[in-house]
Design a protein around this motif. Structure first.
Motif, PDB file in Angstrom:
ATOM      1  N   ARG A 242      60.306 137.680  39.989  1.00  0.00           N
ATOM      2  CA  ARG A 242      58.863 137.463  39.859  1.00  0.00           C
ATOM      3  C   ARG A 242      58.217 137.240  41.215  1.00  0.00           C
ATOM      4  O   ARG A 242      58.834 136.672  42.111  1.00  0.00           O
ATOM      5  CB  ARG A 242      58.588 136.273  38.930  1.00  0.00           C
ATOM      6  CG  ARG A 242      58.788 136.610  37.459  1.00  0.00           C
ATOM      7  CD  ARG A 242      58.609 135.393  36.552  1.00  0.00           C
ATOM      8  NE  ARG A 242      58.518 135.776  35.151  1.00  0.00           N
ATOM      9  CZ  ARG A 242      59.543 136.126  34.400  1.00  0.00           C
ATOM     10  NH1 ARG A 242      60.749 136.135  34.929  1.00  0.00           N
ATOM     11  NH2 ARG A 242      59.368 136.478  33.137  1.00  0.00           N
ATOM     12  N   LEU A 243      56.991 137.677  41.320  1.00  0.00           N
ATOM     13  CA  LEU A 243      56.213 137.492  42.545  1.00  0.00           C
ATOM     14  C   LEU A 243      54.774 137.206  42.150  1.00  0.00           C
ATOM     15  O   LEU A 243      54.198 137.929  41.330  1.00  0.00           O
ATOM     16  CB  LEU A 243      56.276 138.747  43.426  1.00  0.00           C
ATOM     17  CG  LEU A 243      55.454 138.718  44.712  1.00  0.00           C
ATOM     18  CD1 LEU A 243      56.037 137.694  45.699  1.00  0.00           C
ATOM     19  CD2 LEU A 243      55.407 140.092  45.361  1.00  0.00           C
ATOM     20  N   VAL A 244      54.200 136.157  42.722  1.00  0.00           N
ATOM     21  CA  VAL A 244      52.810 135.796  42.443  1.00  0.00           C
ATOM     22  C   VAL A 244      51.957 136.111  43.672  1.00  0.00           C
ATOM     23  O   VAL A 244      52.294 135.702  44.787  1.00  0.00           O
ATOM     24  CB  VAL A 244      52.683 134.307  42.076  1.00  0.00           C
ATOM     25  CG1 VAL A 244      51.221 133.939  41.849  1.00  0.00           C
ATOM     26  CG2 VAL A 244      53.505 133.986  40.830  1.00  0.00           C
ATOM     27  N   LEU A 245      50.876 136.841  43.468  1.00  0.00           N
ATOM     28  CA  LEU A 245      49.944 137.158  44.535  1.00  0.00           C
ATOM     29  C   LEU A 245      48.550 136.675  44.150  1.00  0.00           C
ATOM     30  O   LEU A 245      48.194 136.652  42.969  1.00  0.00           O
ATOM     31  CB  LEU A 245      49.912 138.664  44.801  1.00  0.00           C
ATOM     32  CG  LEU A 245      51.229 139.305  45.255  1.00  0.00           C
ATOM     33  CD1 LEU A 245      51.068 140.805  45.430  1.00  0.00           C
ATOM     34  CD2 LEU A 245      51.727 138.680  46.546  1.00  0.00           C
ATOM     35  N   HIS A 246      47.781 136.302  45.171  1.00  0.00           N
ATOM     36  CA  HIS A 246      46.432 135.760  44.944  1.00  0.00           C
ATOM     37  C   HIS A 246      45.475 136.464  45.904  1.00  0.00           C
ATOM     38  O   HIS A 246      45.222 135.967  47.000  1.00  0.00           O
ATOM     39  CB  HIS A 246      46.437 134.251  45.189  1.00  0.00           C
ATOM     40  CG  HIS A 246      45.226 133.563  44.637  1.00  0.00           C
ATOM     41  ND1 HIS A 246      45.293 132.370  43.963  1.00  0.00           N
ATOM     42  CD2 HIS A 246      43.915 133.899  44.648  1.00  0.00           C
ATOM     43  CE1 HIS A 246      44.079 131.998  43.606  1.00  0.00           C
ATOM     44  NE2 HIS A 246      43.226 132.906  44.010  1.00  0.00           N
ATOM     45  N   PRO A 247      44.913 137.631  45.527  1.00  0.00           N
ATOM     46  CA  PRO A 247      44.028 138.364  46.445  1.00  0.00           C
ATOM     47  C   PRO A 247      42.745 137.592  46.728  1.00  0.00           C
ATOM     48  O   PRO A 247      42.194 136.951  45.827  1.00  0.00           O
ATOM     49  CB  PRO A 247      43.749 139.671  45.698  1.00  0.00           C
ATOM     50  CG  PRO A 247      43.981 139.336  44.257  1.00  0.00           C
ATOM     51  CD  PRO A 247      45.069 138.313  44.230  1.00  0.00           C
ATOM     52  N   THR A 248      42.267 137.677  47.964  1.00  0.00           N
ATOM     53  CA  THR A 248      41.079 136.932  48.364  1.00  0.00           C
ATOM     54  C   THR A 248      39.900 137.821  48.718  1.00  0.00           C
ATOM     55  O   THR A 248      38.801 137.318  48.931  1.00  0.00           O
ATOM     56  CB  THR A 248      41.404 136.027  49.571  1.00  0.00           C
ATOM     57  OG1 THR A 248      41.962 136.832  50.624  1.00  0.00           O
ATOM     58  CG2 THR A 248      42.412 134.955  49.176  1.00  0.00           C
TER      59      THR A 248
END
Length: 322
Positions: A175-181
């Motif tokens: 799993r990988l969590v990304l948070h685009p800004t």
């Protein structure tokens, strides 16, 4: 020459695939870590270079044995140890936040890597899933959790501008969590050598405003649009006559192949062949005719034997799938 080299280095720090031009929360932290590590390396290099120059220039007889020991231990061992220990502590402090799971209710996307393309499945808010390929769209300002797997060999999922990379290992789910800004179009790649077409295994990542993303996902979950354009209708006939439906699925039709990418809305994608060919006029004909030349090693056979009228009709049909 020095100015030119510096300019080239600065140009390389920006762009759709630059980890040093972050567009995500985690990418910003990784970029900060890089600059701190680069600064630490520069400090150590400058200190060791200065000590080396000093030791060469200073007469040996002018330094006592005690001074020499302090010189070596302090400058050659203690100072690098302190700098590297500080960098290690700073880097380890980032891990809990970088590895934290996405909050409950976050968008979750399943991505399966194959030689040499990406199968993408979105979990729909009302339940169920919708499948597409080689393109990912996500909302800005919201955490997104990717569930990653591989169906053949080890791959590695990486969108440099949005965050770190994660290996995709056969038989395991990672799993990988990304948070685009910020919104924009970015490039994702496979970061683990996976075979002959490894360098041609990319995907487009579009970060959108939330409302725009919701509308897009709703459209992607719909069956293929019916076409009334004569050339596209002929192309549909040729699609089934040439056996394309054995490998590809088009929701809303009898095409239900699972070997190749889902083509339900392929006409709206930004590229073909996993980021290999821009989706522009003539792209479908080029891909169908020269699959093996455009992407050596690809499992899809070429169809150079098809007459021009069939190729143009097939292109018209595939372009209508939006």
């Amino acid at each position: 020459m020095l100015v030119g080299a510096s300019a080239l280095c600065l140009v390389g720090c920006a762009g759709q695939q630059s980890a040093l031009d972050p567009a995500g929360r985690d990418a910003e932290r990784i970029a900060h870590l890089f600059w701190w590590m680069a600064s630490g390396a520069a400090i150590i290099w400058i200190a060791v270079a200065c000590l080396t120059f000093y030791s060469i220039r200073r007469p040996t007889a002018a330094m006592s044995a005690r001074q020499a020991r302090l010189f070596i231990i302090g400058g050659g061992a203690l100072m690098p140890t302190l700098v590297l220990a500080g960098l290690l502590i700073y880097g380890l402090a980032l891990l809990p936040e970088l590895l934290a799971p996405a909050p409950e209710g976050s968008l979750r996307i399943k991505v399966a890597a194959e030689q040499w393309w990406w199968r993408v499945r979105y979990r729909l808010p009302e339940g169920g899933e919708t499948e597409l390929a080689n393109e990912i769209r996500i909302p800005v300002g919201e955490p997104v959790e990717f569930e990653l797997e591989s169906h053949d060999v080890i791959h590695s999922f990486w969108i440099p501008a949005l965050g770190g990379k994660m290996d995709m290992i056969p038989g395991r789910k990672t799993r990988l969590v990304l948070h685009p800004t910020r919104t924009g179009v970015f490039r994702g790649v496979c970061a683990e050598y996976c075979g002959v077409a490894h360098a041609l295994m990319a995907f487009d990542v579009v970060v959108m405003e939330t409302e725009e993303f919701t509308s897009w996902l709703n459209q992607q979950s719909q069956p293929a649009a019916e076409t009334t354009e004569p050339s596209a209708l002929h192309g549909r006939e040729f699609f089934f006559a040439n056996g394309c439906s054995a490998c590809h699925a088009i929701r809303g039709t009898t095409a239900d192949g699972i070997v190749g990418p889902d083509l339900t809305h392929v006409g709206s994608r930004m590229s073909l062949g996993a980021g290999t060919v821009p989706n522009e006029p003539g792209a479908f004909i080029r891909w169908i005719q020269q699959t093996d030349k455009i992407k050596p090693g690809v499992h899809m056979p070429h169809f150079r034997m098809l007459p021009p009228e069939e190729l143009h009709a097939l292109e018209a049909y595939l372009e209508s799938l939006k």
